[in-house]
Every structure is written in C-alpha cells, then in structure tokens.
Write a protein that holds these residues in place. Sequence first.
Motif, mmCIF file in Angstrom:
data_model
loop_
_atom_site.group_PDB
_atom_site.id
_atom_site.type_symbol
_atom_site.label_atom_id
_atom_site.label_comp_id
_atom_site.label_asym_id
_atom_site.label_seq_id
_atom_site.Cartn_x
_atom_site.Cartn_y
_atom_site.Cartn_z
ATOM 1 N N VAL A 143 0.855 -1.185 0.000
ATOM 2 C CA VAL A 143 0.000 0.000 0.000
ATOM 3 C C VAL A 143 0.891 1.235 0.000
ATOM 4 O O VAL A 143 1.584 1.518 0.981
ATOM 5 N N GLY A 157 2.702 -1.723 4.239
ATOM 6 C CA GLY A 157 2.685 -0.311 3.900
ATOM 7 C C GLY A 157 4.059 0.125 3.445
ATOM 8 O O GLY A 157 5.077 -0.485 3.792
ATOM 9 N N TRP A 194 6.132 3.848 3.091
ATOM 10 C CA TRP A 194 6.184 5.300 3.233
ATOM 11 C C TRP A 194 7.457 5.814 2.586
ATOM 12 O O TRP A 194 8.559 5.438 2.982
#
Length: 368
Positions: free
Chosen positions: A283, A309, A311
Amino acid sequence: MTREAKALVCRDWNKPVQVETITVAPPQRNEITIKVAACGVCHSDLSAATGKIQMPPPLVLGHEGAGRVVAVGEGVTAFKEGDAVISSFISMCGKCRQCVRGRPVLCENASKALVTLPDGTVRTHDKDGKPLNVFGACGVMAEYATLHVDNAVKIDQDVPLQNAALVGCAVMTGVGAVFNTAQLEPGSRAAVFGVGGVGLNAIQGCRTAGAEMIVAVDTNSEKLELARQFGATHTINAKDEPDAAKAVKKLTGGVDYAFECVGAGSVVAQAYKTLGKGGTAIVVGVADPSDKTSFSTLSLPAEERTIKGSWLGSARPQYDFPRILALYKAGNLKLDELITRTYSIDEAPQAFADMEKGLNARGVIVFD
C-alpha cells in the motif's frame, strides 16, 4: 542575509493556494539555504492544501525540490556553497530505535519537524513578519528555502535539477516500494494500481528489478499508454472492466506483488484480490484517515499472503537518492519522460488545477 522569495502558500484549507512574496532567513547552526531550481507538484501538496494531510496553515508548500546551496550555517561541514542538493521531507533524529535499526523513514521523532525545522522554529515569514509553516521541514515551492542538513541530500553536479527534484518524492516512493519495501525478485509478476507519477515509478522499478509481467491498472487511457513506455507489459482500463482485480488474476494467474498507488481503501482491496499464493500487496497511496479496506482474513494464513505499507519507498535518503540517480545516469531509469509540463512559480495555481484534472505524469515548477 535574509532573502525575499516568491512562494506558493496555503492560507486556509480548501481555499485556492496563492503566490506570495515571503522572506527566508539565513541558516542557523546545522542549516543551509538553497536557491531552489525546481520543485515537483505532488498530490501530497494538494492534500495539505485541502486538509486531507493536516498540516496547519499558513503553510509554504513543496517538498519535492532540488537546488544549489547559497549559504551554510555554523557547524556545517558536509555542504558548501554551490553544492547541488535534493530536499528530503523525512526528518530523522539518528538516535531513536527506528533510526538506529536502519529505518529512518519511520523516525519516532519525525513529527517534531512536520511543519517546522527540527528545532521547532521556521526561517520563513510573510510580508508582515508573521511566521509561515513549511511542508515537511522543506517548503521548497519557493525561490529560496532554509533547511536542516538532515533534510538535504548532496548529489552529483551534472544531474539536471528539474529531473533530480522528482527523486525527493515520486521516484523514491514508487521505485523504493519495489526495491526496498517489496524487495521484488527477478521473474516475478506484478500489478500496479494507479499510474500517476508514483505508479509510473513503481512500474519502472518493477522493470528494473526484473519482473516478468507488469500489469498497469488505471481509468485514464493516456496514462496507461504512458505506463507501457515505462515498462508495463499489459494494461487494464478499469472503466472497461466490471472487475479489474478479476481481470488481472485471469491474465496473470495471480501476481506476486501488487502495488496500490491511489490512496483508496477500495483499491487496496482490489490489489489484494489480485495476489497469488504467497503474494504481497504494497500500500503506497496516502488515503484519507477515515478510509477503510477489507479482505478475506482466511487468505492470509491459508495462502500466506502479506499486506505491507510503504512510506516514501522505505527510504534511506542519503543512500537511496544517489543510488536512484546512478540508475538514471546509466540509462536504467526514466526521469526526463516523467515531466509532461513545466510551470513558472506564478503559474503554480494552474499547476495544481492541472494536477487535479490528471493532466500530467508530473508537473514541475521551474525557477529562473
């Protein structure tokens, strides 16, 4: 010395951004001032202007920039005047648990520099002398910016700065999601949902890493054509498919890696559904805080799927930015082709309007 600079400022959430003349104070200890050459126009800046990313206004926008050092503060030894640098909106203390374990992108103290420099102050003020916050300790959608040395990465002098600027966010986010977060293995099958600036870089990251199949999924036919230029082997227009996830799985038999680059829980669910056994969904997109997603809990253990995830592409800026530029210089990554239009700082509001319409792969503000 204090410098005047044109800058793009968000005064209130959900109000038009505006170009203002601000002042930028000289660097203090462990800081540098740069003359910004170029700054990418990123959806995160738009999200800050709408309040989706809650950075309190008044806020100088811009985090994806590059320029040259024009002044150095006390104690600075790693930079000198004339150095070319990329801004990095990841503040890292170097001492917390995440930093010392090699995950600076997750620095436990980064929130202290969300809209200020790490010491909690700013060097930017409006014409009335009132302080202006800065996006991600950067605020580089301005002719000048004063940064902490930890928010700048020195690069080779021969890289075009309008291309280098994109490494500070879009390129790092997409390519890093492949290289660092997923650690995609050669011969893998991948799907990328959303082929804007970040998605295109996820695609070329997959290509560079040796993916066998790369399926691009979007609703914009022009961007899907661009995705092929960046390495997609197949494209699916979600407008033409009642179930895009099913179409991807039929085409691939189930992917090893699915990258969600939109920022929507519903798209995360689609990406997850495309996974084959042992597959990983990454994601990447920044969703609204209230957004949710759902998937079969049983599929996690029964098929050993993973959801992760990413970032800023799990970045280690001081290491990854130069590595990405080395790939570009060797002809293995496209940067020139990402820029579909350049703007002057006075045209910055138009750049935001064009971004909302999805007109560019990446728009870039170029300063004189």
